[in-house]
Design a protein around this motif. Structure first.
Motif, mmCIF file in Angstrom:
data_model
loop_
_atom_site.group_PDB
_atom_site.id
_atom_site.type_symbol
_atom_site.label_atom_id
_atom_site.label_comp_id
_atom_site.label_asym_id
_atom_site.label_seq_id
_atom_site.Cartn_x
_atom_site.Cartn_y
_atom_site.Cartn_z
ATOM 1 N N PHE A 108 13.731 6.400 -66.932
ATOM 2 C CA PHE A 108 14.187 5.828 -68.403
ATOM 3 C C PHE A 108 14.130 4.572 -68.198
ATOM 4 C CE2 PHE A 108 16.791 9.887 -65.530
ATOM 5 C CZ PHE A 108 16.451 10.710 -67.376
ATOM 6 N N THR A 109 14.307 4.580 -69.389
ATOM 7 C CA THR A 109 14.131 3.339 -70.121
ATOM 8 C C THR A 109 15.722 2.528 -70.410
ATOM 9 O OG1 THR A 109 13.820 3.500 -72.440
ATOM 10 C CG2 THR A 109 11.705 3.119 -71.121
ATOM 11 N N HIS A 110 16.477 3.209 -70.734
ATOM 12 C CA HIS A 110 17.796 2.691 -71.174
ATOM 13 C C HIS A 110 18.770 3.430 -70.915
ATOM 14 C CE1 HIS A 110 20.036 0.745 -74.211
ATOM 15 N NE2 HIS A 110 20.115 1.950 -74.654
ATOM 16 N N VAL A 111 20.216 2.831 -70.970
ATOM 17 C CA VAL A 111 21.416 4.058 -70.527
ATOM 18 C C VAL A 111 22.632 3.418 -71.217
ATOM 19 C CG1 VAL A 111 21.380 2.224 -68.247
ATOM 20 C CG2 VAL A 111 22.953 4.933 -68.509
ATOM 21 N N GLY A 112 23.835 3.752 -71.874
ATOM 22 C CA GLY A 112 25.194 3.272 -72.607
ATOM 23 C C GLY A 112 26.077 4.469 -71.926
ATOM 24 N N ILE A 113 27.077 3.791 -72.385
ATOM 25 C CA ILE A 113 28.294 4.920 -71.366
ATOM 26 C C ILE A 113 29.482 4.998 -72.351
ATOM 27 C CG2 ILE A 113 29.851 2.708 -71.421
ATOM 28 C CD1 ILE A 113 31.150 3.891 -68.486
ATOM 29 N N VAL A 114 29.297 6.763 -72.497
ATOM 30 C CA VAL A 114 30.230 7.157 -73.547
ATOM 31 C C VAL A 114 31.499 6.703 -73.771
ATOM 32 C CG1 VAL A 114 31.248 9.160 -74.563
ATOM 33 C CG2 VAL A 114 28.871 9.208 -73.812
ATOM 34 N N TYR A 115 32.139 6.597 -74.820
ATOM 35 C CA TYR A 115 33.735 5.906 -75.259
ATOM 36 C C TYR A 115 34.042 7.020 -76.452
ATOM 37 C CZ TYR A 115 37.435 3.649 -77.680
ATOM 38 O OH TYR A 115 39.032 3.037 -78.093
ATOM 39 N N ILE A 116 34.936 7.595 -75.966
ATOM 40 C CA ILE A 116 35.821 8.666 -77.111
ATOM 41 C C ILE A 116 36.914 7.845 -77.519
ATOM 42 C CG2 ILE A 116 36.657 11.410 -77.599
ATOM 43 C CD1 ILE A 116 34.612 12.074 -75.334
ATOM 44 N N ASP A 117 37.252 7.790 -78.691
ATOM 45 C CA ASP A 117 38.192 7.402 -79.553
ATOM 46 C C ASP A 117 39.365 7.563 -79.588
ATOM 47 O OD1 ASP A 117 38.279 8.131 -82.075
ATOM 48 O OD2 ASP A 117 37.172 6.496 -83.071
ATOM 49 N N ASP A 118 40.854 7.441 -80.019
ATOM 50 C CA ASP A 118 42.129 8.293 -80.175
ATOM 51 C C ASP A 118 41.496 9.455 -81.345
ATOM 52 O OD1 ASP A 118 43.252 7.170 -78.092
ATOM 53 O OD2 ASP A 118 44.017 5.769 -79.807
ATOM 54 N N ASN A 119 40.312 9.130 -81.899
ATOM 55 C CA ASN A 119 39.890 10.186 -83.501
ATOM 56 C C ASN A 119 39.535 11.208 -83.006
ATOM 57 O OD1 ASN A 119 41.831 8.648 -84.993
ATOM 58 N ND2 ASN A 119 40.595 7.687 -85.792
ATOM 59 N N ASP A 120 39.001 11.177 -81.336
ATOM 60 C CA ASP A 120 37.774 12.438 -81.006
ATOM 61 C C ASP A 120 36.259 11.351 -81.556
ATOM 62 O OD1 ASP A 120 39.540 12.987 -79.130
ATOM 63 O OD2 ASP A 120 40.137 14.674 -81.331
ATOM 64 N N SER A 121 36.016 10.891 -82.162
ATOM 65 C CA SER A 121 34.987 10.141 -82.653
ATOM 66 C C SER A 121 33.789 9.433 -81.481
ATOM 67 C CB SER A 121 35.120 9.328 -83.129
ATOM 68 O OG SER A 121 35.613 8.869 -84.340
ATOM 69 N N VAL A 122 32.670 10.242 -81.144
ATOM 70 C CA VAL A 122 31.880 9.990 -79.516
ATOM 71 C C VAL A 122 30.833 8.927 -80.266
ATOM 72 C CG1 VAL A 122 30.949 11.141 -77.704
ATOM 73 C CG2 VAL A 122 32.327 12.019 -79.459
ATOM 74 N N TYR A 123 30.958 7.563 -79.066
ATOM 75 C CA TYR A 123 30.177 6.677 -79.741
ATOM 76 C C TYR A 123 29.810 5.900 -77.845
ATOM 77 C CZ TYR A 123 33.109 5.348 -83.736
ATOM 78 O OH TYR A 123 34.269 5.294 -84.503
ATOM 79 N N VAL A 124 28.594 5.972 -77.879
ATOM 80 C CA VAL A 124 27.752 4.915 -76.509
ATOM 81 C C VAL A 124 27.892 3.197 -76.996
ATOM 82 C CG1 VAL A 124 26.260 4.995 -75.011
ATOM 83 C CG2 VAL A 124 26.313 7.455 -76.452
ATOM 84 N N ILE A 125 28.411 3.194 -75.762
ATOM 85 C CA ILE A 125 28.771 1.547 -75.591
ATOM 86 C C ILE A 125 27.704 0.918 -74.695
ATOM 87 C CG2 ILE A 125 30.108 -0.589 -74.756
ATOM 88 C CD1 ILE A 125 32.276 1.126 -74.559
ATOM 89 N N GLU A 126 26.565 0.184 -75.588
ATOM 90 C CA GLU A 126 24.992 -0.061 -75.044
ATOM 91 C C GLU A 126 25.042 -1.309 -75.106
ATOM 92 O OE1 GLU A 126 21.814 1.738 -77.497
ATOM 93 O OE2 GLU A 126 22.828 1.893 -78.947
ATOM 94 N N ALA A 127 24.002 -1.862 -74.057
ATOM 95 C CA ALA A 127 23.250 -3.209 -74.453
ATOM 96 C C ALA A 127 22.519 -3.245 -74.583
ATOM 97 C CB ALA A 127 23.557 -4.098 -72.856
ATOM 98 N N THR A 128 21.891 -3.651 -76.289
ATOM 99 C CA THR A 128 21.228 -3.580 -77.016
ATOM 100 C C THR A 128 20.683 -4.884 -77.574
ATOM 101 O OG1 THR A 128 18.866 -1.941 -77.994
ATOM 102 C CG2 THR A 128 21.607 -2.119 -78.521
ATOM 103 N N ARG A 129 18.770 -4.885 -78.130
ATOM 104 C CA ARG A 129 18.793 -6.621 -78.791
ATOM 105 C C ARG A 129 19.576 -5.928 -80.164
ATOM 106 N NH1 ARG A 129 14.522 -5.126 -75.274
ATOM 107 N NH2 ARG A 129 13.838 -6.765 -74.364
ATOM 108 N N PRO A 130 19.947 -6.719 -81.000
ATOM 109 C CA PRO A 130 20.418 -8.277 -80.630
ATOM 110 C C PRO A 130 21.784 -8.470 -79.353
ATOM 111 C CG PRO A 130 21.133 -8.616 -82.384
ATOM 112 C CD PRO A 130 20.803 -6.733 -82.164
#
Length: 211
Positions: free
Chosen positions: A54-76
Protein backbone atom coordinates in the motif's frame (compact mmCIF):
# COMPACT_ATOMS: atom_id res chain seq x y z
CA UNK A 1 -24.42 -23.20 -4.76
CA UNK A 2 -24.40 -19.38 -4.76
CA UNK A 3 -25.48 -19.30 -8.41
CA UNK A 4 -28.38 -21.67 -7.65
CA UNK A 5 -29.48 -19.52 -4.71
CA UNK A 6 -29.42 -16.39 -6.85
CA UNK A 7 -31.52 -18.13 -9.52
CA UNK A 8 -34.08 -19.27 -6.92
CA UNK A 9 -34.38 -15.75 -5.54
CA UNK A 10 -34.72 -14.33 -9.05
CA UNK A 11 -37.49 -16.78 -9.96
CA UNK A 12 -39.30 -16.00 -6.73
CA UNK A 13 -39.40 -12.31 -7.65
CA UNK A 14 -36.88 -11.15 -5.04
CA UNK A 15 -34.20 -8.64 -6.03
CA UNK A 16 -30.67 -9.42 -4.87
CA UNK A 17 -27.31 -7.74 -5.14
CA UNK A 18 -24.10 -9.56 -5.92
CA UNK A 19 -22.28 -7.26 -3.51
CA UNK A 20 -24.09 -6.00 -0.43
CA UNK A 21 -21.06 -4.26 1.05
CA UNK A 22 -21.63 -0.72 2.31
CA UNK A 23 -18.98 1.68 3.44
CA UNK A 24 -19.30 3.25 6.86
CA UNK A 25 -17.97 6.57 8.12
CA UNK A 26 -14.56 5.93 9.60
CA UNK A 27 -13.63 3.10 7.24
CA UNK A 28 -10.06 3.31 5.98
CA UNK A 29 -9.43 2.75 2.28
CA UNK A 30 -5.89 1.55 1.59
CA UNK A 31 -4.54 1.83 -1.93
CA UNK A 32 -1.74 0.30 -3.92
CA UNK A 33 -0.91 2.53 -6.84
CA UNK A 34 0.30 1.07 -10.09
CA UNK A 35 2.12 4.27 -11.08
CA UNK A 36 5.86 4.78 -11.26
CA UNK A 37 7.85 7.22 -9.15
CA UNK A 38 7.38 7.80 -5.44
CA UNK A 39 4.72 5.10 -5.18
CA UNK A 40 7.15 2.38 -6.24
CA UNK A 41 9.73 3.89 -3.92
CA UNK A 42 7.29 3.40 -1.04
CA UNK A 43 6.63 -0.19 -2.11
CA UNK A 44 10.33 -0.97 -1.96
CA UNK A 45 10.59 -0.39 1.79
CA UNK A 46 7.15 -1.24 3.19
CA UNK A 47 5.05 -4.35 3.72
CA UNK A 48 1.27 -4.65 3.93
CA UNK A 49 -1.38 -7.31 4.35
CA UNK A 50 -1.08 -10.26 2.00
CA UNK A 51 0.83 -9.44 -1.16
CA UNK A 52 -0.19 -5.80 -1.24
CA UNK A 53 2.22 -2.88 -1.05
CA UNK A 54 0.00 0.00 0.00
CA UNK A 55 1.11 3.50 -0.90
CA UNK A 56 -1.86 5.55 0.33
CA UNK A 57 -4.73 5.61 2.81
CA UNK A 58 -7.73 7.84 3.48
CA UNK A 59 -10.70 7.81 5.85
CA UNK A 60 -14.33 7.63 4.73
CA UNK A 61 -16.69 10.50 5.58
CA UNK A 62 -20.42 10.19 4.83
CA UNK A 63 -22.28 13.49 5.16
CA UNK A 64 -25.88 14.17 6.15
CA UNK A 65 -26.99 13.75 2.54
CA UNK A 66 -25.38 10.29 2.35
CA UNK A 67 -22.71 11.59 -0.02
CA UNK A 68 -19.53 9.55 0.43
CA UNK A 69 -16.11 11.23 0.58
CA UNK A 70 -12.60 10.27 1.56
CA UNK A 71 -10.60 12.66 3.72
CA UNK A 72 -7.01 12.25 2.56
CA UNK A 73 -3.63 13.90 2.87
CA UNK A 74 -2.45 14.13 -0.71
CA UNK A 75 -0.46 16.60 -2.74
CA UNK A 76 -0.73 19.50 -2.55
CA UNK A 77 -3.09 19.64 0.47
CA UNK A 78 -5.42 17.66 2.70
CA UNK A 79 -8.64 17.18 0.77
CA UNK A 80 -12.19 15.84 0.98
CA UNK A 81 -12.40 13.74 -2.17
CA UNK A 82 -15.60 12.20 -3.61
CA UNK A 83 -15.43 8.42 -3.31
CA UNK A 84 -15.54 7.74 -7.05
CA UNK A 85 -12.67 10.16 -7.66
CA UNK A 86 -10.67 8.44 -4.92
CA UNK A 87 -11.25 4.97 -6.34
CA UNK A 88 -10.95 6.02 -9.99
CA UNK A 89 -8.65 9.05 -10.17
CA UNK A 90 -8.46 10.89 -13.47
CA UNK A 91 -5.21 11.14 -15.37
CA UNK A 92 -3.97 7.70 -14.32
CA UNK A 93 -2.86 4.94 -16.66
CA UNK A 94 -4.54 2.47 -14.30
CA UNK A 95 -6.68 2.64 -11.18
CA UNK A 96 -5.21 1.78 -7.77
CA UNK A 97 -6.12 -1.40 -5.95
CA UNK A 98 -8.33 -0.40 -3.01
CA UNK A 99 -8.93 -2.36 0.20
CA UNK A 100 -11.22 -1.35 3.08
CA UNK A 101 -10.23 -1.66 6.73
CA UNK A 102 -12.75 -1.08 9.53
CA UNK A 103 -11.85 -0.10 13.07
CA UNK A 104 -12.82 -2.68 15.64
CA UNK A 105 -15.86 -1.98 17.78
CA UNK A 106 -13.88 -0.74 20.77
CA UNK A 107 -12.64 2.21 18.72
CA UNK A 108 -15.89 3.10 16.96
CA UNK A 109 -16.73 5.79 19.51
CA UNK A 110 -13.67 7.74 18.31
CA UNK A 111 -14.88 8.03 14.75
CA UNK A 112 -17.19 11.11 14.93
CA UNK A 113 -14.58 13.23 16.73
CA UNK A 114 -11.83 11.98 14.41
CA UNK A 115 -13.83 12.93 11.32
CA UNK A 116 -14.63 16.35 12.76
CA UNK A 117 -10.91 16.85 13.35
CA UNK A 118 -10.14 15.68 9.83
CA UNK A 119 -12.59 18.18 8.37
CA UNK A 120 -10.82 21.02 10.19
CA UNK A 121 -7.51 19.98 8.58
CA UNK A 122 -8.75 20.23 4.99
CA UNK A 123 -6.44 22.63 3.18
CA UNK A 124 -3.38 21.88 5.31
CA UNK A 125 -0.19 21.32 3.33
CA UNK A 126 1.03 17.86 2.43
CA UNK A 127 4.07 16.78 4.44
CA UNK A 128 6.78 15.99 1.89
CA UNK A 129 9.32 15.42 4.67
CA UNK A 130 7.30 12.84 6.65
CA UNK A 131 7.88 14.68 9.94
CA UNK A 132 5.38 14.47 12.80
CA UNK A 133 4.03 17.57 14.51
CA UNK A 134 4.86 20.22 11.91
CA UNK A 135 1.27 21.16 10.97
CA UNK A 136 1.66 19.32 7.67
CA UNK A 137 0.36 15.83 6.98
CA UNK A 138 1.21 12.77 4.95
CA UNK A 139 -1.53 10.22 4.37
CA UNK A 140 -1.11 7.79 7.25
CA UNK A 141 0.02 10.56 9.62
CA UNK A 142 -3.34 12.28 9.09
CA UNK A 143 -5.23 9.13 10.12
CA UNK A 144 -2.92 8.54 13.07
CA UNK A 145 -3.24 12.11 14.31
CA UNK A 146 -7.00 12.55 14.09
CA UNK A 147 -7.63 9.25 15.86
CA UNK A 148 -5.04 10.12 18.51
CA UNK A 149 -6.85 13.35 19.29
CA UNK A 150 -10.26 11.68 19.21
CA UNK A 151 -9.02 9.03 21.65
CA UNK A 152 -7.92 11.57 24.29
CA UNK A 153 -4.27 11.43 23.33
CA UNK A 154 -4.01 7.63 23.44
CA UNK A 155 -2.70 6.22 20.13
CA UNK A 156 -5.06 3.96 18.23
CA UNK A 157 -2.30 2.98 15.80
CA UNK A 158 1.25 2.43 16.99
CA UNK A 159 4.06 4.47 15.51
CA UNK A 160 6.96 2.67 13.86
CA UNK A 161 10.59 3.53 13.34
CA UNK A 162 10.73 4.73 9.76
CA UNK A 163 13.23 3.27 7.35
CA UNK A 164 13.96 4.20 3.77
CA UNK A 165 16.51 1.43 3.29
CA UNK A 166 16.17 -1.47 0.93
CA UNK A 167 15.67 -4.76 2.82
CA UNK A 168 17.99 -6.34 0.27
CA UNK A 169 20.96 -3.97 0.49
CA UNK A 170 20.48 -2.21 3.84
CA UNK A 171 21.11 1.10 2.06
CA UNK A 172 18.75 4.02 1.51
CA UNK A 173 17.22 3.37 -1.89
CA UNK A 174 18.09 5.46 -4.91
CA UNK A 175 14.45 6.45 -5.25
CA UNK A 176 14.29 7.87 -1.74
CA UNK A 177 17.59 9.69 -2.15
CA UNK A 178 16.21 11.32 -5.29
CA UNK A 179 12.89 12.09 -3.60
CA UNK A 180 14.33 13.89 -0.58
CA UNK A 181 16.96 15.56 -2.77
CA UNK A 182 14.20 16.97 -4.95
CA UNK A 183 12.67 18.71 -1.92
CA UNK A 184 16.06 19.55 -0.38
CA UNK A 185 15.08 17.65 2.76
CA UNK A 186 17.04 15.26 5.00
CA UNK A 187 16.10 11.59 4.91
CA UNK A 188 14.26 10.99 8.24
CA UNK A 189 15.78 7.55 8.68
CA UNK A 190 15.08 6.15 12.15
CA UNK A 191 12.50 8.81 13.03
CA UNK A 192 9.04 7.86 14.37
CA UNK A 193 6.30 7.59 11.79
CA UNK A 194 3.70 5.34 10.25
CA UNK A 195 2.97 4.05 6.78
CA UNK A 196 -0.17 2.65 5.13
CA UNK A 197 1.24 -0.88 5.03
CA UNK A 198 1.88 -1.04 8.75
CA UNK A 199 -1.53 0.47 9.40
CA UNK A 200 -3.24 -2.15 7.21
CA UNK A 201 -1.77 -5.02 9.24
CA UNK A 202 -2.58 -3.51 12.65
CA UNK A 203 -4.74 -5.53 15.02
CA UNK A 204 -7.07 -2.56 15.61
CA UNK A 205 -8.77 -3.01 12.24
CA UNK A 206 -10.47 -5.76 10.27
CA UNK A 207 -10.14 -5.96 6.50
CA UNK A 208 -13.74 -6.01 5.29
CA UNK A 209 -13.74 -5.41 1.54
CA UNK A 210 -11.65 -5.54 -1.61
CA UNK A 211 -12.55 -3.34 -4.57
Amino acid sequence: MKAILLMVLFLSGMTVRADDFRLQSGDLIFQEDCANGTDNTIKAVTASIGDYRFTHVGIVYIDDNDSVYVIEATRPKVAKTPLNDYLHPEGKDCYPKSVVGRLKEEYSACIPAALNEGLTLIGKDYDDGFILGNDKYYCSELIYDILLKANNGIPVFALNTMTFKSPDTGEITKGWKEYFGKYNLPVPEGEPGINPGAMSSSDVIDIVHYY
